[in-house]
Design an enzyme around this catalytic site. Structure first.
Site, PDB file in Angstrom:
ATOM      1  N   ASP A 171       0.833  -1.204   0.000  1.00  0.00           N
ATOM      2  CA  ASP A 171       0.000   0.000   0.000  1.00  0.00           C
ATOM      3  C   ASP A 171       0.867   1.253   0.000  1.00  0.00           C
ATOM      4  OD1 ASP A 171      -2.207  -1.650   0.192  1.00  0.00           O
ATOM      5  OD2 ASP A 171      -2.342  -1.465   2.368  1.00  0.00           O
ATOM      6  N   ASP A 200      -0.384  -3.356  -4.574  1.00  0.00           N
ATOM      7  CA  ASP A 200      -1.701  -3.514  -3.955  1.00  0.00           C
ATOM      8  C   ASP A 200      -2.434  -2.174  -3.998  1.00  0.00           C
ATOM      9  OD1 ASP A 200      -3.800  -4.832  -2.759  1.00  0.00           O
ATOM     10  OD2 ASP A 200      -2.934  -4.845  -0.765  1.00  0.00           O
ATOM     11  N   ASP A 204      -5.457   2.597   1.552  1.00  0.00           N
ATOM     12  CA  ASP A 204      -6.262   1.566   2.216  1.00  0.00           C
ATOM     13  C   ASP A 204      -6.515   1.907   3.682  1.00  0.00           C
ATOM     14  OD1 ASP A 204      -6.232   0.160  -0.118  1.00  0.00           O
ATOM     15  OD2 ASP A 204      -5.387  -1.669   0.731  1.00  0.00           O
ATOM     16  N   ARG A 253     -11.692  -0.477  -7.330  1.00  0.00           N
ATOM     17  CA  ARG A 253     -11.536   0.068  -5.968  1.00  0.00           C
ATOM     18  C   ARG A 253     -11.236   1.558  -5.996  1.00  0.00           C
ATOM     19  NH1 ARG A 253      -8.295  -4.585  -2.444  1.00  0.00           N
ATOM     20  NH2 ARG A 253      -9.588  -6.348  -3.116  1.00  0.00           N
TER      21      ARG A 253
END
Length: 537
Positions: A171, A200, A204, A253
């Site tokens: 992240d 990734d 997040d 996302r």
């Protein structure tokens, strides 16, 4: 350029020596016209926006020392050189931060690690890029068990979870474990591919992260923009604002929401390749005056049967394509309509969607001079707010955001009327083995709920709004006095209704809501809540 003035660190001679070894320079803030000083002053003056203004607000290191760092080790040394883990500090970062110059530093006011910028178990920190800019190259920023954090005017790029080197679980910026009040502003987060290439998420949040704002930022060239909640059962996150951001060339996302409330306004979504805002597992998103361009399935519930919800207004869909719905794939379009309502507790000014691409291109990302929009499609230098006048250290928040001024200890006398919790639903942030959320509303004082630790939250919820003005928290037999500090939160909006100390009867202004949360922010052991009663008053 402003010349730093060396001074003694508050932690004493040992901390001074530590800072010197790591290459930290402590600077006395000065009002100058230099580019570096100007960037820092603006960072302090602009003030947080969105949900980061709630729950006591987000001021970062306002009122503390200013420290210059040119390596990751120096950033860690600045944190470790503070008098305590909550002593306010502004860390100005310039240059490239990478694995070669980021080492673990030890101290009583920090908890750092090699190969990642670790903002862990701390509070009251601002990390801001200055001068020629700050680039975190293949190195992520990890925020964990922390509160009142500002990250501003930096670039984080090419952080990997597999391959070499790896950092922060892949992240760019990741938050987890009881994080409260984070404002990430004017940053650029970018990757060079998707999960198959080792990357990734860019942004997040998980494991009880709340009251976060991402503003005037660029997220691009990644398979995953970011998520809120790590699974369909991990629903303790929420109250997130995304505004004036550019999502460009993102597969999915943008973001993925599992539970909680999010507010997206005045963002530019360009080339979302597979799906965009993915509202799942009861999440509710207010999607306001955004510009969606050359993208696919920009809003809906995707890859799950656990539905989420949205309220839409003023959006522009330009070159957006929509897939046919399926059992676990439900796009909101092509006829995009609201299926819920979301109340926002803070003020905000909306730019017209038609001018969002232009405004965002001039304001979003690191190195843009921290320009913002005035709500009429005109980028400008932000006006100073009350945040700029902070001259004393911010109160020390606990990891779960305790109010700095608890109300008087409640009594145990119950309000009159019917206990509305009987027959209602319930959920929470975590539960210890052998306990259940449902035990707090079963009318049986011999059963109870405990969090999986000394703090946590439990909620009572209804299928439609009810009016509540009082509640009673009853501790299980043998645990009286364990609950020390708490907050009552309107879970529909994120607004704190009241806060205080000790269990018992609690009153607050009558509020219409469909979910109310009792959040334990401090305890003398393992809390045991036998009953969470609610009353209209």
């Amino acid at each position: 350029m402003r010349r730093p003035v060396a001074v003694r660190l508050c932690a004493g001679l040992a901390a001074t020596a530590l800072a010197a070894v790591a290459g930290v320079v402590v600077a006395v803030p000065q009002a100058t016209a230099s580019a570096t000083a100007g960037a820092t002053a603006t960072a302090a003056a602009a003030g947080a926006t969105g949900y980061a203004t709630q729950n006591g607000g987000t001021t970062g290191g306002a009122g503390g020392r200013t420290v210059r760092a040119t390596t990751g080790t120096a950033i860690h040394a600045a944190l470790c050189g503070r008098a305590s883990s909550s002593t306010p500090i502004v860390i100005e970062v310039e240059g490239t931060i990478n694995h070669a110059n980021t080492a673990k530093v030890s101290g009583t006011s920090c908890n750092t690690a090699d190969g990642v910028i670790e903002l862990k178990q701390i509070s009251n920190v601002t990390l801001v890029g200055v001068g020629g800019g700050a680039v975190f190259d293949q190195l992520g920023i990890h925020i964990r068990e922390a509160s009142n954090i500002i990250v501003q005017n930096v670039t984080v790029r090419n952080v990997k979870k597999s391959g070499s080197p790896v950092s922060n679980g892949g992240d760019a910026i990741g938050m987890e474990s009881d994080v409260r009040n984070v404002w990430v502003d004017h940053v650029t987060l970018e990757a060079s591919g998707g999960e198959s290439e080792g990357y990734d998420g860019l942004f997040d949040m998980k494991d009880n992260t709340q009251y976060v704002t991402l503003s005037y930022s660029v997220l691009r060239n990644s398979g995953r923009g970011g998520l809120v909640g790590s699974s369909e059962t991990e629903l303790s996150n929420g109250f997130i604002t995304y505004h004036h951001n550019l999502y460009e060339n993102i597969d999915s996302r943008a973001p993925l929401l599992r539970g909680g409330i999010a507010h997206m306004y005045n963002n530019h979504y360009l080339r979302l390749n597979e799906s965009g805002i993915n509202s799942r597992a009861g999440a509710r998103a207010k999607v306001d005056h955004n510009y969606f361009e050359d993208s696919k399935d920009v809003l809906g519930t995707f890859y799950t049967t656990a539905a989420g919800y949205w309220q839409v207004s003023g959006n522009t869909f330009d070159g957006v394509t929509w897939s046919a719905p399926g059992t676990d794939y439900r796009p909101a379009g092509p006829d995009v309509r609201s299926n819920t309502t979301v109340s926002i507790p803070y003020p905000y000014a909306l730019d017209a969607a038609s001018c969002v691409p232009g405004v965002v291109s001039r304001t979003a990302g690191a190195g843009k001079g921290l320009l913002v929009s005035d709500g009429s499609c005109t980028p400008q230098t932000p006006a100073p707010t009350a945040t700029a006048t902070v001259t004393t250290p911010a109160p020390t928040p606990t990891p779960t955001g305790t109010s700095p001024t608890p109300a008087p200890t409640p009594t145990t006398a119950p309000p009159a009327g019917t206990n509305l919790s009987i027959g209602a639903g319930s959920d929470g942030s975590s539960k210890a083995d052998g306990t259940s959320y449902g035990n707090v509303r079963d009318g049986d004082p011999s059963t109870y709920w405990s969090p999986a630790g000394p703090t946590g939250s439990v909620s009572v919820k209804w299928g439609s709004p009810v009016s509540v003005s009082a509640l009673v928290i009853r501790e299980a037999a043998g645990s009286a006095g364990t609950i020390r500090t708490w907050r009552v939160v309107n879970a529909d909006t994120g607004a704190v209704l009241t806060s205080g100390t000790g269990a018992g009867a609690i009153t607050f202004p009558r509020t219409s809501l469909s979910k109310v949360t009792f959040e334990i922010t401090g305890s003398a052991g393992t809390p045991k809540v036998a009953e969470f009663e609610t009353y209209a008053g």
